[in-house]
Design an enzyme around this catalytic site. Structure first.
Site, mmCIF file in Angstrom:
data_model
loop_
_atom_site.group_PDB
_atom_site.id
_atom_site.type_symbol
_atom_site.label_atom_id
_atom_site.label_comp_id
_atom_site.label_asym_id
_atom_site.label_seq_id
_atom_site.Cartn_x
_atom_site.Cartn_y
_atom_site.Cartn_z
ATOM 1 N N GLU A 109 10.780 17.524 12.878
ATOM 2 C CA GLU A 109 11.070 17.266 11.467
ATOM 3 C C GLU A 109 10.189 18.191 10.620
ATOM 4 O O GLU A 109 8.969 18.029 10.584
ATOM 5 C CB GLU A 109 10.758 15.804 11.168
ATOM 6 C CG GLU A 109 11.200 15.377 9.794
ATOM 7 C CD GLU A 109 10.828 13.930 9.518
ATOM 8 O OE1 GLU A 109 9.684 13.524 9.811
ATOM 9 O OE2 GLU A 109 11.688 13.206 8.984
ATOM 10 N N LYS B 71 0.862 -1.180 0.000
ATOM 11 C CA LYS B 71 0.000 0.000 0.000
ATOM 12 C C LYS B 71 0.900 1.233 0.000
ATOM 13 O O LYS B 71 1.384 1.684 1.032
ATOM 14 C CB LYS B 71 -0.930 0.045 1.220
ATOM 15 C CG LYS B 71 -2.050 1.037 0.976
ATOM 16 C CD LYS B 71 -2.453 1.876 2.158
ATOM 17 C CE LYS B 71 -1.564 2.947 2.624
ATOM 18 N NZ LYS B 71 -1.493 4.184 1.805
ATOM 19 N N GLY C 153 -5.241 0.969 7.656
ATOM 20 C CA GLY C 153 -4.228 0.610 8.640
ATOM 21 C C GLY C 153 -4.662 -0.517 9.564
ATOM 22 O O GLY C 153 -3.922 -1.480 9.777
ATOM 23 N N GLY D 80 -4.765 3.558 -1.434
ATOM 24 C CA GLY D 80 -5.809 4.104 -0.565
ATOM 25 C C GLY D 80 -5.228 4.836 0.620
ATOM 26 O O GLY D 80 -4.008 4.934 0.770
ATOM 27 N N CYS E 58 13.972 11.886 4.536
ATOM 28 C CA CYS E 58 14.047 11.488 5.944
ATOM 29 C C CYS E 58 15.454 11.675 6.497
ATOM 30 O O CYS E 58 15.629 11.944 7.672
ATOM 31 C CB CYS E 58 13.597 10.043 6.094
ATOM 32 S SG CYS E 58 14.467 8.932 4.999
ATOM 33 N N GLU F 272 10.750 2.382 9.567
ATOM 34 C CA GLU F 272 11.711 3.402 9.117
ATOM 35 C C GLU F 272 11.006 4.737 9.293
ATOM 36 O O GLU F 272 10.043 5.031 8.565
ATOM 37 C CB GLU F 272 12.080 3.189 7.639
ATOM 38 C CG GLU F 272 12.842 1.911 7.365
ATOM 39 C CD GLU F 272 14.267 1.935 7.885
ATOM 40 O OE1 GLU F 272 14.773 3.017 8.223
ATOM 41 O OE2 GLU F 272 14.869 0.856 7.975
ATOM 42 N N GLY G 138 -4.203 5.603 4.358
ATOM 43 C CA GLY G 138 -3.678 4.780 5.442
ATOM 44 C C GLY G 138 -4.663 4.626 6.578
ATOM 45 O O GLY G 138 -4.833 3.539 7.133
#
Ligand code: NAD
Length: 471
Positions: free
Chosen positions: A378, A171, A208, A202, A280, A246, A204
């Protein structure tokens, strides 16, 4: 049947979604909607999971040599999509074609080839004194990926998972799913057995729970924000599923006292400004000797004109728009916040002159304190924070004073730089611009993640150990 952006790839077929809900994809350089993809319902996810589960025992029984041969064939087919991959990343992500060709496309071919090469080096069977130890597939892996490196994050999961005998439900991010369709096309045309790899697109939040809690899913491999990673893991752990995460970063770049800082600028700018800072591993905190601050600021400002902001389809463009309105507004809100917190805005801000899209110029804050939110959170934009130190111990302390630990870099005299690299708490550290080794492990310390991707360690992440006591 050829791939189509309005279908899912499930059990070897391009199938109609079980829902009419769709997601509009907006070109962030023009703000125009250019296509739609289906928004899967939980029932679509279950179909994909069941297909992957049914295919798993037979795929695990296929020899590594055969899996490698199929993957090699898929890679050759995938390479024929090169121009389309570059074009689609300009459209869905706003990535300049010059950057996209190297990072979003060719590097992903290199990565795939590297996994193929490294797969033979994984010890699938080892003889111990009184046992045989086997490395077996985990089973059905749900791969959930973010929008910032649409293909890169997919390749990091799907290729090693398949090579190690797992089957996959992918996904990708709902914002940048298009190149995943091309990858499925390559698997289909390479004759991967039906159900070994499945694609749904789609949101999350809607999918999920199904992916994390379905009893036929054995592992969740997630790349994305720390907040979502934690939520997803909590759900997955109720079924004691394997998790690999990650997550985010706020990576330091320590410049040790040097005569000349200019050799470090390319690495700094590539890391924090290319891909509009939506990386990232972006080196977002530059930590420099206080006495050289003025000189360093002047150096950075003198080099900024190299970074042309504009139309991603123009080969001369280095920096495209932010990937979405949400990301654009988020970055602008941090620019306001940084000034309120007392940092000095050296340059940057919105770039309406670059076009009607979500353009932001390379932005530099100076006089930043590591306690400020712009230094801790971040931002995920082209925003560099400059911090200063008086002693090397202080530089290391600032570098490590973060909840994250994904990436770092050090520039300076070699021995001193290596000593600092060893003291930094993060999964990767670059010293004096050393290039990335595609076979090395990649992943985070602290809140940047659990597990590793890349090379042999990335392959082993998708295996589990069995010891047979037979002597
Ligand atoms: P995100 O966490 O919002 O979304 C990532 C994926 O998770 C998407 O596919 C999304 O649809 C899905 N998702 C969202 N809510 C979910 C839920 N409740 N349950 C299950 N899945 C859900 O992240 P993003 O905005 O797409 O990506 C940016 C983040 O990704 C940044 O924090 C960045 O640092 C991180 N990232 C990390 C790495 C790494 O390798 N460490 C690489 C790239 C990006």
């Amino acid at each position: 049947m050829p791939y189509s952006f309005d279908r899912f790839f499930i059990n070897g077929l391009w199938v109609e979604p079980k829902t009419s809900d769709t997601i509009a994809l907006e070109n962030p350089a023009t703000r125009e909607v250019f296509t739609h993809v289906p928004a899967a319902s939980p029932a679509d996810a279950v179909s994909a999971i069941e297909a992957a589960s049914a295919a798993q025992p037979a795929w695990a029984a296929v020899s590594l040599d055969e899996r490698i041969a199929l993957m090699q064939k898929a890679l050759e087919i995938f390479k024929t999509h090169r121009e389309e991959i570059i074009r689609l990343e300009a459209l869905e992500l706003g990535a300049p074609i010059s950057y996209s060709a190297v990072s979003h496309c060719d590097y992903q071919f290199t990565r795939t080839a590297s996994y193929i090469e490294e797969a033979r080096k994984v010890a699938l069977q080892e003889e111990f004194a009184q046992s045989t130890v086997l490395r077996e597939p985990v089973g059905v892996v749900a791969c959930i990926t973010p929008w910032n490196y649409p293909l890169g994050q997919v390749v990091q999961k799907v290729i090693p998972a398949l090579l190690m005998g797992n089957t996959v439900v992918l996904k990708p991010s709902q914002h940048t799913p298009l190149t995943s369709f091309l990858l499925m096309d390559a698997f289909e045309r390479a004759d991967f057995p039906a159900g070994t790899v499945n694609l749904i697109t789609g949101r999350g939040a809607a999918l999920g729970d199904t992916l994390a809690e379905h009893p036929l899913v054995d592992m969740i491999s997630f790349t994305g924000s720390t907040a979502v990673g934690i939520k997803l893991s909590q759900k997955a752990l109720t079924g004691v599923k394997r998790i690999s995460l990650e997550l985010g970063g706020k990576s330091p770049f320590v410049w040790l006292e040097s005569e000349d800082y200019s050799p470090a600028v390319n690495q700094l700018f590539s890391s924090i400004f290319l891909n509009s800072g939506q990386t990232c591993t972006a080196l977002s905190r530059l930590i420099v000797p206080r006495k050289d601050l003025e000189r360093i600021q002047e150096l950075l400002l003198s080099r900024l004109p190299e970074l042309t902001v504009g139309d991603p389809l123009d080969p001369a463009t280095k920096i495209g728009p932010m990937a979405s309105k949400v990301q654009y507004e988020k970055v602008l809100s941090y620019l306001e916040l940084g000034q309120k917190e007392g940092a000095t805005l050296l340059c940057g801000g919105a770039a309406p002159e670059a076009g009607s899209g979500y353009f932001i110029r390379p932005t530099i804050f100076t006089n930043v304190k590591n306690s400020m939110r712009i230094a801790r959170e971040e931002i995920f934009g082209p925003v560099l924070c400059i911090l200063t130190y008086d002693t090397v111990d202080e530089a290391v302390a600032i570098a490590n004073d973060t909840p994250y630990g994904l990436n770092a870099a050090v520039y300076g005299p070699r021995e001193a730089a290596l000593a600092v690299a060893r003291r930094i708490k993060s999964g990767n550290v670059y010293v004096n611009g050393g290039p990335r080794d595609v076979t090395a492990p990649f992943g985070g310390y602290k809140q940047s993640g659990i597990g590793r991707e890349g090379g042999r360690y990335g392959l082993m992440e998708f295996t589990q150990l069995k010891a047979i006591f037979d002597r």
